[in-house]
Design a protein around this motif. Structure first.
Motif, PDB file in Angstrom:
ATOM      1  N   ALA A   5      42.209   0.337  22.298  1.00  0.00           N
ATOM      2  CA  ALA A   5      42.000   0.255  20.851  1.00  0.00           C
ATOM      3  C   ALA A   5      40.969  -0.809  20.521  1.00  0.00           C
ATOM      4  CB  ALA A   5      43.321  -0.048  20.148  1.00  0.00           C
ATOM      5  N   ARG A   6      41.011  -1.937  21.285  1.00  0.00           N
ATOM      6  CA  ARG A   6      40.051  -2.999  21.017  1.00  0.00           C
ATOM      7  C   ARG A   6      38.634  -2.542  21.340  1.00  0.00           C
ATOM      8  NH1 ARG A   6      42.012  -7.625  20.416  1.00  0.00           N
ATOM      9  NH2 ARG A   6      43.663  -7.429  21.975  1.00  0.00           N
ATOM     10  N   SER A   7      38.483  -1.805  22.461  1.00  0.00           N
ATOM     11  CA  SER A   7      37.163  -1.307  22.826  1.00  0.00           C
ATOM     12  C   SER A   7      36.643  -0.328  21.789  1.00  0.00           C
ATOM     13  CB  SER A   7      37.228  -0.619  24.192  1.00  0.00           C
ATOM     14  OG  SER A   7      37.608  -1.535  25.194  1.00  0.00           O
ATOM     15  N   GLU A   8      37.538   0.535  21.303  1.00  0.00           N
ATOM     16  CA  GLU A   8      37.145   1.502  20.272  1.00  0.00           C
ATOM     17  C   GLU A   8      36.744   0.779  19.001  1.00  0.00           C
ATOM     18  OE1 GLU A   8      39.072   5.178  17.699  1.00  0.00           O
ATOM     19  OE2 GLU A   8      40.114   4.397  19.467  1.00  0.00           O
ATOM     20  N   ASP A   9      37.494  -0.294  18.642  1.00  0.00           N
ATOM     21  CA  ASP A   9      37.177  -1.068  17.447  1.00  0.00           C
ATOM     22  C   ASP A   9      35.797  -1.694  17.576  1.00  0.00           C
ATOM     23  OD1 ASP A   9      37.657  -2.419  14.995  1.00  0.00           O
ATOM     24  OD2 ASP A   9      38.233  -4.215  16.094  1.00  0.00           O
ATOM     25  N   SER A  10      35.487  -2.277  18.746  1.00  0.00           N
ATOM     26  CA  SER A  10      34.198  -2.909  18.946  1.00  0.00           C
ATOM     27  C   SER A  10      33.071  -1.902  18.895  1.00  0.00           C
ATOM     28  CB  SER A  10      34.182  -3.636  20.299  1.00  0.00           C
ATOM     29  OG  SER A  10      35.168  -4.639  20.341  1.00  0.00           O
ATOM     30  N   ILE A 216      41.360  -1.647  -1.396  1.00  0.00           N
ATOM     31  CA  ILE A 216      39.979  -2.079  -1.638  1.00  0.00           C
ATOM     32  C   ILE A 216      39.244  -2.471  -0.362  1.00  0.00           C
ATOM     33  CG2 ILE A 216      40.566  -2.859  -3.976  1.00  0.00           C
ATOM     34  CD1 ILE A 216      40.243  -5.748  -2.960  1.00  0.00           C
ATOM     35  N   SER A 217      39.940  -2.477   0.782  1.00  0.00           N
ATOM     36  CA  SER A 217      39.319  -2.922   2.036  1.00  0.00           C
ATOM     37  C   SER A 217      38.576  -1.778   2.728  1.00  0.00           C
ATOM     38  CB  SER A 217      40.380  -3.469   2.995  1.00  0.00           C
ATOM     39  OG  SER A 217      40.960  -4.657   2.485  1.00  0.00           O
ATOM     40  N   ASP A 218      37.396  -2.095   3.263  1.00  0.00           N
ATOM     41  CA  ASP A 218      36.704  -1.139   4.131  1.00  0.00           C
ATOM     42  C   ASP A 218      37.493  -0.969   5.423  1.00  0.00           C
ATOM     43  OD1 ASP A 218      34.364  -0.754   2.463  1.00  0.00           O
ATOM     44  OD2 ASP A 218      33.818  -2.807   3.001  1.00  0.00           O
ATOM     45  N   ARG A 219      37.878  -2.089   6.006  1.00  0.00           N
ATOM     46  CA  ARG A 219      38.725  -2.101   7.188  1.00  0.00           C
ATOM     47  C   ARG A 219      39.785  -3.168   7.000  1.00  0.00           C
ATOM     48  NH1 ARG A 219      37.360  -4.022  11.598  1.00  0.00           N
ATOM     49  NH2 ARG A 219      35.545  -5.195  10.874  1.00  0.00           N
ATOM     50  N   ALA A 220      40.805  -3.111   7.858  1.00  0.00           N
ATOM     51  CA  ALA A 220      41.862  -4.115   7.765  1.00  0.00           C
ATOM     52  C   ALA A 220      42.510  -4.301   9.131  1.00  0.00           C
ATOM     53  CB  ALA A 220      42.915  -3.707   6.732  1.00  0.00           C
ATOM     54  N   TYR A 221      43.169  -5.426   9.258  1.00  0.00           N
ATOM     55  CA  TYR A 221      43.947  -5.742  10.455  1.00  0.00           C
ATOM     56  C   TYR A 221      45.365  -6.073  10.039  1.00  0.00           C
ATOM     57  CZ  TYR A 221      39.462  -6.447  12.878  1.00  0.00           C
ATOM     58  OH  TYR A 221      38.200  -6.283  13.407  1.00  0.00           O
ATOM     59  N   THR A 231      44.555  -2.044  13.719  1.00  0.00           N
ATOM     60  CA  THR A 231      43.347  -2.110  12.914  1.00  0.00           C
ATOM     61  C   THR A 231      42.891  -0.698  12.572  1.00  0.00           C
ATOM     62  OG1 THR A 231      41.111  -3.042  12.734  1.00  0.00           O
ATOM     63  CG2 THR A 231      41.754  -2.148  14.873  1.00  0.00           C
ATOM     64  N   GLY A 232      42.132  -0.597  11.509  1.00  0.00           N
ATOM     65  CA  GLY A 232      41.609   0.687  11.068  1.00  0.00           C
ATOM     66  C   GLY A 232      41.029   0.526   9.683  1.00  0.00           C
ATOM     67  N   LEU A 237      45.275   2.674   7.642  1.00  0.00           N
ATOM     68  CA  LEU A 237      46.466   1.834   7.789  1.00  0.00           C
ATOM     69  C   LEU A 237      47.488   2.130   6.697  1.00  0.00           C
ATOM     70  CD1 LEU A 237      45.082  -1.669   8.858  1.00  0.00           C
ATOM     71  CD2 LEU A 237      46.023   0.144  10.286  1.00  0.00           C
ATOM     72  N   ALA A 238      47.008   2.391   5.482  1.00  0.00           N
ATOM     73  CA  ALA A 238      47.929   2.677   4.374  1.00  0.00           C
ATOM     74  C   ALA A 238      48.724   3.951   4.592  1.00  0.00           C
ATOM     75  CB  ALA A 238      47.154   2.756   3.060  1.00  0.00           C
ATOM     76  N   SER A 239      48.194   4.856   5.424  1.00  0.00           N
ATOM     77  CA  SER A 239      48.882   6.123   5.668  1.00  0.00           C
ATOM     78  C   SER A 239      49.467   6.227   7.077  1.00  0.00           C
ATOM     79  CB  SER A 239      47.928   7.300   5.431  1.00  0.00           C
ATOM     80  OG  SER A 239      46.796   7.209   6.278  1.00  0.00           O
ATOM     81  N   ASP A 240      49.351   5.160   7.866  1.00  0.00           N
ATOM     82  CA  ASP A 240      49.869   5.172   9.235  1.00  0.00           C
ATOM     83  C   ASP A 240      51.390   5.023   9.206  1.00  0.00           C
ATOM     84  OD1 ASP A 240      50.845   4.079  11.798  1.00  0.00           O
ATOM     85  OD2 ASP A 240      48.733   3.974  12.335  1.00  0.00           O
ATOM     86  N   PRO A 241      52.136   5.987   9.721  1.00  0.00           N
ATOM     87  CA  PRO A 241      53.607   5.920   9.650  1.00  0.00           C
ATOM     88  C   PRO A 241      54.186   4.652  10.268  1.00  0.00           C
ATOM     89  CG  PRO A 241      52.897   8.107  10.342  1.00  0.00           C
ATOM     90  CD  PRO A 241      51.673   7.237  10.362  1.00  0.00           C
ATOM     91  N   LYS A 242      53.616   4.212  11.391  1.00  0.00           N
ATOM     92  CA  LYS A 242      54.152   3.026  12.045  1.00  0.00           C
ATOM     93  C   LYS A 242      53.914   1.774  11.204  1.00  0.00           C
ATOM     94  CE  LYS A 242      54.031   2.980  16.451  1.00  0.00           C
ATOM     95  NZ  LYS A 242      53.599   2.924  17.874  1.00  0.00           N
ATOM     96  N   VAL A 243      52.716   1.656  10.613  1.00  0.00           N
ATOM     97  CA  VAL A 243      52.412   0.522   9.749  1.00  0.00           C
ATOM     98  C   VAL A 243      53.302   0.545   8.508  1.00  0.00           C
ATOM     99  CG1 VAL A 243      50.629  -0.548   8.308  1.00  0.00           C
ATOM    100  CG2 VAL A 243      50.043   0.323  10.586  1.00  0.00           C
TER     101      VAL A 243
END
Length: 256
Positions: A5-10, A216-221, A231-232, A237-243
């Motif tokens: 996930a970190r590699s994909e984020d970068s 209002i965030s483009d991305r968030a952690y 991250t996403g 993130l607002a629609s991620d079931p786990k989050v």
């Protein structure tokens, strides 16, 4: 966050981030770490939100990146430049701004005098910078002679953010800008944050109101136990079931 996930984020940055933390470890006391290898980045023009449960290290993260908390290991990078542990007043000159959660205005001073405090290193540029900031927030010019202590909570936050903008920063750190405000005043503050970002200032914002932050965030952690757990985009993130299950059900009532 796992390594994949970190590699994909970068890989989504499209180049060198404007600001980043790399495996950042820090805390207020020796050998007592709050951050435990935290990786976040802000690209030019982005609004990046930081959410998470109580004690996750959200405020500690931006304080560490702004030179206010000692770094045990890891790095803070401004583009390719290592600014780890650099003093806060030097970081202001480098193009960073910071708005703390509490005691962020001088209540006995007028709005104009608060703005002057933001330009103490470049007083000759005060009027030109004041005009530029007041274009974003006309309140500052319309009521420049009013004492900050007589303003509402939301208006004080606008003054605090306006003062930080006086130095024309590239990146603005915001620590819980909606904390303690009524829902109406929270809306005022989030609108102000969006205006600042729309003007070209990159923002890294810690926020207790997770849902509005993600809106209002483009991305968030999501920070958890001093690490970047998820991250996403804000929408993802607002629609991620786990989050939603782990964080969004309670975050509105939590203050870091």
């Amino acid at each position: 966050m796992n390594d994949d996930a970190r590699s994909e984020d970068s890989a989504t940055t499209g180049g060198t981030p404007l600001l980043s933390s790399v495996e950042l470890v820090s805390g207020y006391l020796p050998e007592v770490n709050i951050l435990n290898g935290c990786n976040v980045h802000v690209d030019r023009g982005e609004l990046v939100g930081i959410i998470g449960p109580n004690g996750a290290g959200k405020s500690t993260l931006i304080k560490t990146m702004f030179g206010l908390v000692p770094v045990s290991s890891g790095q803070v990078l401004l583009e390719d430049r290592d600014i780890t542990g650099r003093a806060a007043h030097l970081l202001v000159a480098d193009g960073l701004g910071y708005v703390p959660q509490n005691n962020n205005v001088f209540p006995s001073l007028t709005i104009s005098e608060n703005m002057e405090m933001g330009m103490y290193v470049r007083p000759k540029e005060f009027e030109s910078r004041f005009r530029a900031v007041a274009e974003l927030f006309p309140l500052l010019a319309d009521r420049r002679a009013q004492r900050a202590g007589s303003l509402s909570g939301g208006e004080r936050q606008v003054v605090a953010m306006g003062r930080a903008l006086m130095t024309d920063p590239m990146v603005l750190f915001l620590d819980e800008p909606s904390a303690g405000l009524s829902p109406l005043m929270q809306d005022v503050v989030f609108e102000a944050v969006s205006k600042i970002n729309d003007s070209g200032v990159s923002i890294l914002m810690v926020e207790q109101n997770a849902r509005q932050c993600l809106d209002i965030s483009d991305r968030a952690y999501v920070l958890d136990q001093g690490r970047d757990a998820y991250t996403g985009t804000g929408e993802e993130l607002a629609s991620d079931p786990k989050v939603i299950e782990l964080y969004l059900g309670t975050l509105a009532r939590i203050d870091d």
